[in-house]
Design a protein around this motif. Sequence first.
Motif, short mmCIF file in Angstrom:
data_model
loop_
_atom_site.label_atom_id
_atom_site.label_comp_id
_atom_site.label_asym_id
_atom_site.label_seq_id
_atom_site.Cartn_x
_atom_site.Cartn_y
_atom_site.Cartn_z
N UNK A 81 0.97 -1.28 -0.10
CA UNK A 81 0.13 0.06 -0.10
C UNK A 81 0.99 1.34 -0.04
N UNK A 82 0.79 1.95 -1.11
CA UNK A 82 1.68 3.42 -1.06
C UNK A 82 0.86 4.48 -0.94
N UNK A 83 -0.45 4.45 -1.09
CA UNK A 83 -1.20 5.95 -0.74
C UNK A 83 -2.67 5.51 -0.32
N UNK A 84 -3.11 6.31 0.61
CA UNK A 84 -4.48 6.34 1.08
C UNK A 84 -4.87 7.82 1.29
N UNK A 85 -5.20 8.31 -0.19
CA UNK A 85 -5.97 9.70 0.14
C UNK A 85 -7.00 9.91 0.91
N UNK A 86 -8.00 9.04 0.93
CA UNK A 86 -9.25 9.20 1.53
C UNK A 86 -9.65 7.88 2.15
N UNK A 87 -10.35 7.80 3.04
CA UNK A 87 -10.86 6.66 3.90
C UNK A 87 -12.34 6.64 3.81
N UNK A 141 -10.54 2.80 3.84
CA UNK A 141 -10.02 1.85 2.88
C UNK A 141 -9.26 0.82 3.69
N UNK A 142 -9.51 -0.39 3.48
CA UNK A 142 -9.25 -1.76 4.33
C UNK A 142 -8.33 -2.55 3.56
N UNK A 143 -7.69 -3.52 4.35
CA UNK A 143 -7.06 -4.58 3.97
C UNK A 143 -7.62 -5.87 4.76
N UNK A 189 -8.03 -1.29 8.86
CA UNK A 189 -7.58 -0.19 8.28
C UNK A 189 -6.51 -0.22 7.34
N UNK A 190 -6.34 -0.02 6.11
CA UNK A 190 -4.94 0.15 5.35
C UNK A 190 -4.09 0.94 5.76
N UNK A 191 -2.82 0.65 5.79
CA UNK A 191 -1.69 1.60 6.33
C UNK A 191 -0.87 1.48 5.27
N UNK A 213 -12.33 -0.67 -0.63
CA UNK A 213 -12.48 0.80 -0.09
C UNK A 213 -14.16 0.92 -0.10
N UNK A 214 -14.62 1.93 0.82
CA UNK A 214 -15.93 2.30 0.84
C UNK A 214 -16.08 3.78 0.48
#
Length: 226
Positions: A37-43, A45-47, A56-58, A71-72
């Motif tokens: 995972x290299x970017x999570x600009x908005x949540x 977002x999950x793994x 939550x994705x990190x 994502x949702x």
Amino acid sequence: MQNAMRATAATSVLAMLLLAPLAGAGDGWAEGARPTVVDVPSRPAFVQPPGSGERPARVGESLVERSLVGTRTPGRLQVRLADGRSLRLGGDAVLRLQGGDLRLERGRLIAWIRPGTPRRQPLRIRTRSATASILGTTVFLEVSPEQERIFSWEGNVGVRTAEGREWVLAAGQPLLCARGRCGEPQPMAETEKQERRRSSDLLNGFNAPMETLPLIDRALGLRDRP
């Protein structure tokens, strides 16, 4: 004569994209080759690793084989795969990772291969109705309960449907599928493509780079964006 040459070229592209062995299918990932995972600009977002609960994705975390990524709305994330391959997810999305096999269960995805990457194996994304394959190009997919859309932003995208039909989508061509049946690829109006480029939340608003974005802008006749 020209039609015959185009048909031969399309057949060659299909063979390269659709018949090549699937890289990594059935094999585990080496530690250095795991998706990250290299970017999570908005949540949100999950793994979800296999056998574990959703979390939550990190940014910076590696993903093990058979993980789910999703994502949702309004969540978005970007994942770097091996060998110059990357993808972004958005909307109410779920993607299953298994070796070289990516399956988009629902939501929106854009995937690309970094220019200059050696053309070893195509990147393949499966949906209920079709499989899209790319080599050094950029593809958009959207899966909802009602329909599926596959769209080539730039370059050739090989498509094989569950019905056994095959196409090569050229830049700017979408393919729509509904209830497991796919229609014929149709060109998209230039104005619609440019509006999608400007408004897409998968092409815009990320911190991590998308290396094929200048190619998309040139194909649309737009100036390269920073």
